[in-house]
Write a protein that holds these residues in place. Structure first.
Motif, short mmCIF file in Angstrom:
data_model
loop_
_atom_site.label_atom_id
_atom_site.label_comp_id
_atom_site.label_asym_id
_atom_site.label_seq_id
_atom_site.Cartn_x
_atom_site.Cartn_y
_atom_site.Cartn_z
N THR A 106 -11.53 -22.52 -26.82
CA THR A 106 -10.75 -21.57 -26.03
C THR A 106 -10.86 -20.39 -27.01
OG1 THR A 106 -9.42 -23.20 -25.04
CG2 THR A 106 -8.74 -21.28 -25.01
N VAL A 107 -11.38 -19.23 -26.30
CA VAL A 107 -11.10 -17.89 -27.09
C VAL A 107 -9.62 -17.11 -26.62
CG1 VAL A 107 -12.32 -15.64 -27.14
CG2 VAL A 107 -13.55 -17.53 -27.02
N SER A 108 -9.30 -17.11 -25.13
CA SER A 108 -8.17 -16.63 -24.74
C SER A 108 -7.68 -17.59 -23.76
CB SER A 108 -8.23 -15.26 -24.47
OG SER A 108 -8.89 -14.86 -23.43
N LEU A 109 -6.26 -17.56 -23.75
CA LEU A 109 -5.44 -18.20 -22.63
C LEU A 109 -4.44 -17.43 -22.21
CD1 LEU A 109 -5.26 -20.91 -20.78
CD2 LEU A 109 -3.69 -21.69 -22.47
N ASN A 110 -4.29 -17.00 -20.89
CA ASN A 110 -3.26 -16.34 -20.40
C ASN A 110 -2.57 -17.11 -19.15
OD1 ASN A 110 -1.51 -14.01 -19.52
ND2 ASN A 110 -2.95 -13.60 -17.69
N VAL A 111 -1.00 -17.17 -19.61
CA VAL A 111 -0.26 -18.16 -18.55
C VAL A 111 0.77 -17.19 -17.80
CG1 VAL A 111 1.16 -20.21 -18.42
CG2 VAL A 111 -0.67 -20.24 -20.15
N ASN A 112 0.92 -17.45 -16.45
CA ASN A 112 1.91 -17.02 -15.77
C ASN A 112 2.72 -17.83 -15.35
OD1 ASN A 112 0.72 -13.99 -15.68
ND2 ASN A 112 -0.96 -14.79 -14.75
N TYR A 113 4.11 -17.96 -15.62
CA TYR A 113 5.14 -18.87 -15.34
C TYR A 113 5.67 -18.59 -13.82
CZ TYR A 113 4.15 -20.03 -20.02
OH TYR A 113 3.60 -20.66 -21.12
N LEU A 114 5.43 -19.21 -12.85
CA LEU A 114 5.99 -18.68 -11.44
C LEU A 114 7.08 -19.52 -10.87
CD1 LEU A 114 2.30 -19.23 -9.82
CD2 LEU A 114 3.33 -17.10 -10.90
N ALA A 115 7.52 -20.53 -11.27
CA ALA A 115 8.84 -21.35 -10.95
C ALA A 115 9.25 -22.43 -11.76
CB ALA A 115 8.42 -22.00 -9.61
N PRO A 116 10.40 -22.61 -12.10
CA PRO A 116 11.07 -23.72 -13.02
C PRO A 116 10.74 -24.96 -12.28
CG PRO A 116 12.67 -22.43 -12.09
CD PRO A 116 11.61 -21.82 -11.54
N VAL A 117 10.60 -25.94 -13.05
CA VAL A 117 10.56 -27.38 -12.56
C VAL A 117 11.19 -28.20 -13.51
CG1 VAL A 117 8.46 -27.77 -13.60
CG2 VAL A 117 8.99 -29.18 -11.66
N LYS A 118 12.04 -29.15 -12.94
CA LYS A 118 12.81 -30.16 -13.80
C LYS A 118 12.46 -31.53 -13.75
CE LYS A 118 16.84 -27.33 -13.66
NZ LYS A 118 18.20 -27.37 -14.06
N LYS A 119 11.76 -32.13 -12.50
CA LYS A 119 11.24 -33.51 -12.59
C LYS A 119 10.23 -33.50 -11.63
CE LYS A 119 14.45 -33.85 -8.71
NZ LYS A 119 15.65 -34.83 -8.08
N GLY A 120 9.39 -34.87 -11.61
CA GLY A 120 8.37 -35.13 -10.62
C GLY A 120 7.14 -34.84 -11.31
N ARG A 121 6.11 -35.11 -10.42
CA ARG A 121 4.63 -35.03 -11.04
C ARG A 121 3.93 -33.98 -10.73
NH1 ARG A 121 0.26 -39.79 -9.58
NH2 ARG A 121 1.63 -40.71 -11.37
N LEU A 122 3.31 -33.43 -11.94
CA LEU A 122 2.66 -32.18 -11.74
C LEU A 122 1.01 -32.50 -11.81
CD1 LEU A 122 4.31 -30.08 -14.57
CD2 LEU A 122 4.88 -30.01 -12.14
#
Length: 110
Positions: free
Chosen positions: A53-69
């Motif tokens: 990996t040279v660069s990684l950009n992450v955009n966080y869109l919604a919170p999550v508290k439980k379950g399967r991702l």
């Protein structure tokens, strides 16, 4: 991790207490790790070559508290020495909770 014949790669994660931050939602580092892993796996599945990996950009869109991702990735650009890969993490209902783009250096011998 699941790989399909078409080149698709999916990473699954069942959220546990150890993945939570102080706000009792999924820690941002978990999002980043899932995306970095799935993006690299998609690239490796396609090229059968190691990469970093040279660069990684992450955009966080919604919170999550439980379950399967579920995290999946798509190659946007594939060159001889580098690639750009895009990924998305969704929750069990299909809601996108994070998206990311990574640039990877392809490690070719010689």
């Amino acid at each position: 991790m699941k790989e399909a014949d078409e080149g698709d790669v999916t990473i699954l994660l069942d959220i546990d207490e150890k993945h939570m931050n102080r706000n009792d939602t999924l820690h941002g580092g978990v999002h980043a790790t899932m995306l970095d892993n799935v993006l690299g796996a998609v690239l490796h599945h396609r090229t059968e070559l190691p990469s970093t990996t040279v660069s990684l950009n992450v955009n966080y869109l919604a919170p999550v508290k439980k379950g399967r991702l579920s995290a999946t990735g798509t190659i946007l650009q594939l060159g001889y020495k580098s690639a750009t890969v895009e990924g998305v993490i969704t929750d069990a209902t299909g809601t996108a909770i994070a998206k990311g783009t990574g640039t990877f250096k392809i490690l070719r011998k010689g």
